[in-house]
Every structure is written in C-alpha cells, then in structure tokens.
Design a protein around this motif. Sequence first.
Motif, PDB file in Angstrom:
ATOM      1  N   ASP A 186      48.917  27.270 -70.043  1.00 45.99           N
ATOM      2  CA  ASP A 186      48.094  26.137 -69.635  1.00 45.99           C
ATOM      3  C   ASP A 186      46.975  25.941 -70.654  1.00 45.99           C
ATOM      4  OD1 ASP A 186      46.582  24.202 -68.487  1.00 45.99           O
ATOM      5  OD2 ASP A 186      46.725  24.996 -66.446  1.00 45.99           O
ATOM      6  N   MET A 187      47.254  25.036 -71.603  1.00 44.85           N
ATOM      7  CA  MET A 187      46.296  24.829 -72.693  1.00 44.85           C
ATOM      8  C   MET A 187      45.033  24.140 -72.192  1.00 44.85           C
ATOM      9  SD  MET A 187      49.019  24.025 -75.681  1.00 44.85           S
ATOM     10  CE  MET A 187      47.938  24.278 -77.088  1.00 44.85           C
ATOM     11  N   SER A 188      45.165  23.340 -71.109  1.00 46.82           N
ATOM     12  CA  SER A 188      43.963  22.660 -70.590  1.00 46.82           C
ATOM     13  C   SER A 188      42.978  23.683 -70.028  1.00 46.82           C
ATOM     14  CB  SER A 188      44.348  21.632 -69.522  1.00 46.82           C
ATOM     15  OG  SER A 188      44.853  22.307 -68.381  1.00 46.82           O
ATOM     16  N   GLY A 205      45.836  31.640 -81.702  1.00 50.82           N
ATOM     17  CA  GLY A 205      45.550  30.906 -80.467  1.00 50.82           C
ATOM     18  C   GLY A 205      46.253  29.565 -80.421  1.00 50.82           C
ATOM     19  N   GLN A 206      47.500  29.541 -80.912  1.00 50.31           N
ATOM     20  CA  GLN A 206      48.281  28.298 -80.865  1.00 50.31           C
ATOM     21  C   GLN A 206      49.636  28.570 -80.213  1.00 50.31           C
ATOM     22  OE1 GLN A 206      48.302  27.308 -85.097  1.00 50.31           O
ATOM     23  NE2 GLN A 206      46.795  25.710 -84.684  1.00 50.31           N
ATOM     24  N   VAL A 207      50.293  27.502 -79.804  1.00 53.26           N
ATOM     25  CA  VAL A 207      51.661  27.635 -79.299  1.00 53.26           C
ATOM     26  C   VAL A 207      52.601  27.111 -80.374  1.00 53.26           C
ATOM     27  CG1 VAL A 207      51.056  27.517 -76.871  1.00 53.26           C
ATOM     28  CG2 VAL A 207      51.493  25.381 -78.113  1.00 53.26           C
ATOM     29  N   PRO A 208      53.831  27.627 -80.458  1.00 53.95           N
ATOM     30  CA  PRO A 208      54.465  28.582 -79.562  1.00 53.95           C
ATOM     31  C   PRO A 208      54.199  30.035 -79.961  1.00 53.95           C
ATOM     32  CG  PRO A 208      56.044  27.918 -81.224  1.00 53.95           C
ATOM     33  CD  PRO A 208      54.772  27.171 -81.521  1.00 53.95           C
ATOM     34  N   ALA A 209      54.460  30.922 -78.972  1.00 59.25           N
ATOM     35  CA  ALA A 209      54.657  32.339 -79.261  1.00 59.25           C
ATOM     36  C   ALA A 209      56.072  32.633 -78.805  1.00 59.25           C
ATOM     37  CB  ALA A 209      53.642  33.176 -78.511  1.00 59.25           C
ATOM     38  N   MET A 257      55.945  19.735 -74.553  1.00 58.61           N
ATOM     39  CA  MET A 257      55.304  18.565 -75.172  1.00 58.61           C
ATOM     40  C   MET A 257      54.736  18.898 -76.542  1.00 58.61           C
ATOM     41  SD  MET A 257      55.477  15.830 -73.564  1.00 58.61           S
ATOM     42  CE  MET A 257      54.286  14.854 -74.441  1.00 58.61           C
ATOM     43  N   SER A 258      54.434  20.166 -76.766  1.00 60.07           N
ATOM     44  CA  SER A 258      53.887  20.556 -78.073  1.00 60.07           C
ATOM     45  C   SER A 258      54.968  20.388 -79.127  1.00 60.07           C
ATOM     46  CB  SER A 258      53.418  22.022 -78.025  1.00 60.07           C
ATOM     47  OG  SER A 258      53.727  22.676 -79.237  1.00 60.07           O
ATOM     48  N   THR A 259      54.595  19.772 -80.248  1.00 65.80           N
ATOM     49  CA  THR A 259      55.591  19.512 -81.292  1.00 65.80           C
ATOM     50  C   THR A 259      56.163  20.825 -81.838  1.00 65.80           C
ATOM     51  OG1 THR A 259      53.756  19.307 -82.836  1.00 65.80           O
ATOM     52  CG2 THR A 259      54.714  17.254 -82.018  1.00 65.80           C
ATOM     53  N   ALA A 260      55.299  21.827 -82.018  1.00 66.91           N
ATOM     54  CA  ALA A 260      55.776  23.094 -82.587  1.00 66.91           C
ATOM     55  C   ALA A 260      56.687  23.825 -81.601  1.00 66.91           C
ATOM     56  CB  ALA A 260      54.576  23.964 -82.992  1.00 66.91           C
ATOM     57  N   PHE A 288      55.209  34.368 -84.227  1.00 68.89           N
ATOM     58  CA  PHE A 288      54.578  33.051 -84.085  1.00 68.89           C
ATOM     59  C   PHE A 288      54.934  32.232 -85.311  1.00 68.89           C
ATOM     60  CE2 PHE A 288      51.511  35.979 -85.934  1.00 68.89           C
ATOM     61  CZ  PHE A 288      51.027  35.308 -87.020  1.00 68.89           C
ATOM     62  N   GLU A 289      54.548  30.985 -85.378  1.00 71.60           N
ATOM     63  CA  GLU A 289      54.905  29.988 -86.395  1.00 71.60           C
ATOM     64  C   GLU A 289      56.322  29.470 -86.109  1.00 71.60           C
ATOM     65  OE1 GLU A 289      53.397  28.176 -88.577  1.00 71.60           O
ATOM     66  OE2 GLU A 289      51.476  29.184 -88.493  1.00 71.60           O
ATOM     67  N   SER A 290      56.365  28.211 -85.663  1.00 69.89           N
ATOM     68  CA  SER A 290      57.639  27.656 -85.180  1.00 69.89           C
ATOM     69  C   SER A 290      58.767  27.719 -86.210  1.00 69.89           C
ATOM     70  CB  SER A 290      57.436  26.203 -84.716  1.00 69.89           C
ATOM     71  OG  SER A 290      56.958  25.399 -85.778  1.00 69.89           O
ATOM     72  N   ARG A 291      58.447  27.466 -87.484  1.00 71.62           N
ATOM     73  CA  ARG A 291      59.536  27.463 -88.483  1.00 71.62           C
ATOM     74  C   ARG A 291      60.067  28.871 -88.716  1.00 71.62           C
ATOM     75  NH1 ARG A 291      55.540  24.094 -89.344  1.00 71.62           N
ATOM     76  NH2 ARG A 291      55.969  21.882 -89.656  1.00 71.62           N
ATOM     77  N   ALA A 292      59.159  29.857 -88.685  1.00 73.08           N
ATOM     78  CA  ALA A 292      59.591  31.258 -88.858  1.00 73.08           C
ATOM     79  C   ALA A 292      60.405  31.707 -87.644  1.00 73.08           C
ATOM     80  CB  ALA A 292      58.369  32.158 -89.060  1.00 73.08           C
TER      81      ALA A 292
HETATM   82  N1  LIG Z   1      52.144  25.951 -87.757  1.00 72.65           N
HETATM   83  C1  LIG Z   1      52.148  26.242 -86.348  1.00 72.65           C
HETATM   84  C2  LIG Z   1      51.370  25.145 -85.664  1.00 72.65           C
HETATM   85  C3  LIG Z   1      51.138  25.466 -84.208  1.00 72.65           C
HETATM   86  C4  LIG Z   1      50.258  24.409 -83.585  1.00 72.65           C
HETATM   87  O1  LIG Z   1      49.496  23.659 -84.270  1.00 72.65           O
HETATM   88  N2  LIG Z   1      50.315  24.335 -82.270  1.00 72.65           N
HETATM   89  C5  LIG Z   1      49.482  23.393 -81.560  1.00 72.65           C
HETATM   90  C6  LIG Z   1      50.312  22.634 -80.532  1.00 72.65           C
HETATM   91  S1  LIG Z   1      51.569  21.669 -81.355  1.00 72.65           S
HETATM   92  C7  LIG Z   1      48.399  24.158 -80.824  1.00 72.65           C
HETATM   93  O2  LIG Z   1      48.636  25.229 -80.298  1.00 72.65           O
HETATM   94  N3  LIG Z   1      47.183  23.595 -80.786  1.00 72.65           N
HETATM   95  C8  LIG Z   1      46.101  24.176 -80.080  1.00 72.65           C
HETATM   96  C9  LIG Z   1      45.005  24.656 -80.987  1.00 72.65           C
HETATM   97  O3  LIG Z   1      45.198  24.683 -82.223  1.00 72.65           O
HETATM   98  O4  LIG Z   1      43.950  25.018 -80.443  1.00 72.65           O
HETATM   99  C10 LIG Z   1      53.597  26.309 -85.841  1.00 72.65           C
HETATM  100  O5  LIG Z   1      54.437  25.607 -86.399  1.00 72.65           O
HETATM  101  O6  LIG Z   1      53.880  27.092 -84.906  1.00 72.65           O
END
Ligand SMILES: N[C@@H](CCC(=O)N[C@@H](CS)C(=O)NCC(=O)O)C(=O)O
Length: 221
Positions: free
Chosen positions: A35-37, A53-57, A11-14, A66-70
């Motif tokens: 589980d982000m919740s 601390g973001q997804v994806p890894a 569901m996460s856009t990245a 990390f970083e979806s585009r990379a």
């Molecule tokens: N620029 C990063 C953005 C990653 C990002 O913002 N992920 C969001 C989900 S779409 C996330 O993990 N949010 C949780 C948070 O920032 O605490 C990428 O493209 O990977």
Amino acid sequence: MAAVKVYGPPMSTAVSRVLACLFEKEVDFQLLPVDMSKGQHRSPDFLKLQPFGQVPAFQDDSISLFESRAICRYILDKYPEKGNKFLLGKGDLLERASIDQWLEAEAQSFNPPSSVLVFQLAFAPRMKLKQDENAIQKNEEKLGKVLDVYERRLGETRFLAGDEFSFADLSHLPNCHCIVNATDRGGLLTERENVGRWWKEISSRPSWMKVVEMQNTPKAG
Ligand SMILES: N[C@@H](CCC(=O)N[C@@H](CS)C(=O)NCC(=O)O)C(=O)O
C-alpha cells in the motif's frame, strides 16, 4: 515448486513489466500488495527487499531481487524452457546483441522522457500534485525525437530487435500503455505509422491483456 512472489500494485509500470514477463513465460506467481498510499514501500521490512523503497520487489525462495528489468532477466534465465522460449532470441549472437541494444535503448533513451510524461500526466493529477508544464514540454520533445528513431527502425523490421517479439519490445509495454491510455499524448505513438502498428501488435498480446485486466480489477491498486 513454490510460486515466485512479486510485491507491488499492478498499476505500477515497473511492476507491470515483471507481470508481463511472468505471463509470457507462464511462470506461476503470487502478487502481494504494497500500500504505497500508506508508505508501506518505505517500511523497514519492505526496505529489506527493495532498499530504494520502490516497487517491485521479488522473491524466489531465498533469493530476493529488485529492479524490474533485472527481475525479468532472472525469470528468462531461470525458465528457458517455459512459455515463450524466444524472448532473448534463438541463440544467434547478433540477434541477442540486437535485443540487448534495444533493451538499452528502452532503459536509457525511451524510459527517461516517457516516465516523466507518465508521472506528470497520469499519476500527478490522481495524486493531486501540481503538474510541471516545463517538464512536460521538454520531455514530450525528447520522447518525440526518440520515437522518430523507432519509427525508422520499425519501418525496417516488424519488432525492435528484428522480426520476432522479444524482451526488448515487452519492456516498452508499461510506459507505452500509460501514454496511450492514461494521457492525452497517445498520438506520440499512434500517429507514427510504424510505431503505431508495432504498439497495436505488442499491446494485443494475451500476456499484456492479462496485465491490463489485473490493473482494471477493483482493489488491484
Ligand atoms: N528502475 C526501477 C524503478 C522502480 C520505480 O520507479 N517504481 C515506482 C513505481 S513505478 C515507485 O516505487 N515509486 C515510488 C517511489 O519512488 O517512492 C525498476 O524498474 O524496478
């Protein structure tokens, strides 16, 4: 060859950007839940993979990114001969520069306002967070101006970088999908003639339809 690992909910856009790329390239992968919740994306173990601390890894043997585009660029560079071979063009310098240009436009001009709208209109209500009407209005205006540029461009070419589908188009799928399907602002795209035609074409690619199917599978996150 072990399958590459993607960590995060579809569901996460990245995360979904990386999944679309993997499906286009027909690269086997394993999707591992985060589980982000429960704040798992901020756990010490996860921070070793994604220090913000973001997804994806992402992991490929001993490589973690990390970083979806990379991550997508890595996949495209590592598997030039698999699946869709032309997401970064066919070797022509100008074509590649055009793809890079529209990729930058996605990251620098399209993503900022569209991400705010996705968060405010689609995710904030689900997370029971108060919506920021001022941010919604400001970013709807900003996105409209960006899409006016896209509308002119897509009046000249079938896809953003030219007449072939490329990584530049793919990179727009996640936020476009959320705006059209999870907010009431889909008209920003669908009511612009050329943008609407482009959106219809890129969103009906089998690779993206597989991502949407994963998002709609119960317990997909
Ligand atoms: N620029 C990063 C953005 C990653 C990002 O913002 N992920 C969001 C989900 S779409 C996330 O993990 N949010 C949780 C948070 O920032 O605490 C990428 O493209 O990977």
